[in-house]
Design a protein around this motif. Structure first.
Motif, PDB file in Angstrom:
ATOM      1  N   THR A  21       1.899  -1.268  -3.945  1.00 47.66           N
ATOM      2  CA  THR A  21       2.651  -1.511  -2.712  1.00 47.66           C
ATOM      3  C   THR A  21       3.044  -2.985  -2.665  1.00 47.66           C
ATOM      4  OG1 THR A  21       1.527   0.238  -1.472  1.00 47.66           O
ATOM      5  CG2 THR A  21       2.563  -1.517  -0.196  1.00 47.66           C
ATOM      6  N   VAL A  22       4.335  -3.254  -2.450  1.00 48.71           N
ATOM      7  CA  VAL A  22       4.841  -4.619  -2.314  1.00 48.71           C
ATOM      8  C   VAL A  22       5.384  -4.794  -0.902  1.00 48.71           C
ATOM      9  CG1 VAL A  22       6.430  -6.360  -3.203  1.00 48.71           C
ATOM     10  CG2 VAL A  22       5.460  -4.666  -4.746  1.00 48.71           C
ATOM     11  N   LEU A  35      12.714  -2.841  -6.775  1.00 48.19           N
ATOM     12  CA  LEU A  35      11.261  -2.650  -6.711  1.00 48.19           C
ATOM     13  C   LEU A  35      10.903  -1.205  -6.411  1.00 48.19           C
ATOM     14  CD1 LEU A  35      10.285  -5.873  -4.747  1.00 48.19           C
ATOM     15  CD2 LEU A  35       9.829  -5.388  -7.156  1.00 48.19           C
ATOM     16  N   ALA A  45       0.978  -2.819 -11.791  1.00 46.95           N
ATOM     17  CA  ALA A  45       1.134  -4.042 -11.009  1.00 46.95           C
ATOM     18  C   ALA A  45       1.871  -5.129 -11.782  1.00 46.95           C
ATOM     19  CB  ALA A  45      -0.235  -4.549 -10.557  1.00 46.95           C
ATOM     20  N   VAL A  48       5.661  -4.442 -11.835  1.00 40.12           N
ATOM     21  CA  VAL A  48       6.257  -4.678 -10.513  1.00 40.12           C
ATOM     22  C   VAL A  48       6.294  -6.174 -10.206  1.00 40.12           C
ATOM     23  CG1 VAL A  48       5.987  -4.262  -8.035  1.00 40.12           C
ATOM     24  CG2 VAL A  48       5.558  -2.410  -9.663  1.00 40.12           C
ATOM     25  N   LEU A  49       5.234  -6.901 -10.576  1.00 35.31           N
ATOM     26  CA  LEU A  49       5.205  -8.341 -10.323  1.00 35.31           C
ATOM     27  C   LEU A  49       6.282  -9.060 -11.138  1.00 35.31           C
ATOM     28  CD1 LEU A  49       3.768 -10.626  -8.834  1.00 35.31           C
ATOM     29  CD2 LEU A  49       2.173 -10.783 -10.752  1.00 35.31           C
ATOM     30  N   LEU A  52       9.475  -8.523  -9.365  1.00 31.01           N
ATOM     31  CA  LEU A  52       9.476  -9.262  -8.107  1.00 31.01           C
ATOM     32  C   LEU A  52       9.823 -10.731  -8.335  1.00 31.01           C
ATOM     33  CD1 LEU A  52       8.796  -9.354  -5.052  1.00 31.01           C
ATOM     34  CD2 LEU A  52       6.421  -9.761  -5.688  1.00 31.01           C
ATOM     35  N   PHE A  63       5.173 -13.026   0.247  1.00 28.40           N
ATOM     36  CA  PHE A  63       5.081 -11.628  -0.174  1.00 28.40           C
ATOM     37  C   PHE A  63       3.613 -11.253  -0.291  1.00 28.40           C
ATOM     38  CE2 PHE A  63       4.811 -13.639  -4.385  1.00 28.40           C
ATOM     39  CZ  PHE A  63       3.833 -12.870  -5.034  1.00 28.40           C
ATOM     40  N   LEU A  65       1.157  -8.125  -2.496  1.00 28.68           N
ATOM     41  CA  LEU A  65       1.137  -7.017  -3.459  1.00 28.68           C
ATOM     42  C   LEU A  65      -0.265  -6.437  -3.483  1.00 28.68           C
ATOM     43  CD1 LEU A  65       2.744  -6.815  -6.966  1.00 28.68           C
ATOM     44  CD2 LEU A  65       0.319  -6.284  -6.708  1.00 28.68           C
TER      45      LEU A  65
END
Length: 387
Positions: A21-22, A35, A45, A48-49, A52, A63, A65
């Motif tokens: 979840t972001v 995203l 993770a 996604v990072l 991001l 933000f 995460l």
């Protein structure tokens, strides 16, 4: 930790996948669509990072995460977000110190995790995979803070009042002390005794005689929904679909003319063209018309072509009785879902990935793409996903 999640509504974006979840400020909407594609595909993770941070860290002041694995929870916060973490070993608060890139923790034995962005409202909405506008996000067991609140005001209210009188007026203990105690004792008794007055029950009888609601008109909003299913005795009874919404025969007052330039889609299609994920937790397949509102009216449909009806809460009456229709498209929109605002009082806001948010024009259908979010008000959103 249980991945059950809840949220309080707000201005931040929560991009929610099964594993990651972001949470981003509302000003960073340009990163939301990319995203969501990653989170929805099950990316971890690190992936996604990377996405991001692809636009640069300097333009991303704030933000959070949260990534879940079988035995641990990874938490990263930058800027404004703060996270309260409860584990089997104790509690901790994670914030990013000024001048640092972010704060990161890998925590085991987590029982609950609460990420606060703006304010600290109650997390009374279910958070499901998709997009949501949030101010607080909570995972795992709810933070049981409510019982402490009633006790703290009650104790000081009784104990502090006599203490102040004795300290400030020691020379007149006999006078003020004996007068203050009788005043405090009857006051609480008098208020409850007058509370159950019969007046509110008399006022409720008036709306029963009000004329029936008209579909899609603003004046249906202030009217309580419990009075609409009044049907003359000589008419046949029609099924109650969900406890609030009454189906019935087609009526001319509820007919909506075809949308200019749109072919008329079939009432029911063999394969759903999309799935609708509601912030309330409902998931509905779009294989026919879907009516959404406080108490949707389905009477313009034939009894054999009844639509899906979804009743959503609207404590502040921001959502109309029959607010929105989503159905399979036809012609150029074949294979997609289309949304039409049905003349709601407060309107419907549509946010499509990569596009600016827009308010739907009443009666004008708009094609929806996966990742689109419809905001009806009162914290109710609808996420459009692939079927």
């Amino acid at each position: 930790m249980s991945t059950e999640a809840r949220f309080a509504t707000g201005d931040w974006y929560a991009v929610v996948g099964e594993r990651v979840t972001v949470i981003l400020p509302g000003s960073r909407r340009d990163r939301v669509a990319g995203l969501w594609d990653l989170a929805d595909s099950g990316a971890d993770a690190d992936a996604v990072l990377d996405a991001l941070l692809a636009g640069g860290l300097s333009s991303l002041d704030h933000f959070a995460l949260v990534a879940h694995s079988d035995d641990s929870t990874r938490l990263i916060v930058r800027g404004a977000p703060s996270a309260a973490v409860s584990t089997t070993a104790g509690d901790d608060v994670v914030t990013a110190a000024a001048g640092t890139a972010w704060a990161e923790r890998l925590v085991t034995g987590v029982t609950s995790l609460r990420v606060t962005l703006t304010g600290d409202g109650p997390t009374d909405h279910v958070l499901t995979p998709g997009l949501a506008r949030v101010s607080v996000v909570e995972f795992g067991e709810p933070a049981h803070r409510a019982p402490a609140a009633p006790e703290s005001p009650a104790a000081p209210a009784v104990s502090e009042a006599p203490a102040e009188q004795s300290d400030t007026a020691p020379a007149a203990e006999d006078g003020p002390a004996t007068e203050a105690m009788p005043v405090l004792a009857p006051a609480p008794v008098a208020v409850p005794a007058q509370a159950p007055a019969p007046a509110p029950f008399v006022a409720e009888a008036e709306p029963v005689a009000a004329p029936p609601l008209t579909f899609g008109r603003p004046e249906d909003d202030p009217t309580p929904t419990g009075e609409t299913p009044a049907v003359p005795a000589e008419q046949p009874e029609w099924p109650d679909l969900d406890g609030q919404t009454q189906a019935g025969p087609p009526a001319a007052a509820f007919d909506r003319p075809p949308i200019p330039g749109q072919e008329i889609a079939p009432e029911v299609v063999a394969d759903p063209v999309a799935s609708l994920v509601f912030s309330t937790g409902d998931v509905v397949a779009v294989d026919r018309a879907v009516l959404v509102g406080r108490a949707p009216e389905a009477r313009r449909f034939a009894s054999h072509d009844q639509p899906h009806v979804v009743t959503v809460p609207s404590p502040h009456q921001e959502i109309s009785s029959t607010h929105l229709e989503i159905r399979p498209g036809a012609g150029a929109d074949h294979g997609s879902a289309i949304a039409t605002d049905l003349g709601s009082t407060n309107g419907t806001v549509l946010a499509q990935p990569g596009l600016d948010a827009e308010e739907l024009k009443p009666g004008i259908a708009v094609s929806l793409i996966p990742g689109a979010v419809l905001d009806l008000g009162d914290g109710v959103t609808i996420q459009v996903t692939n079927p």
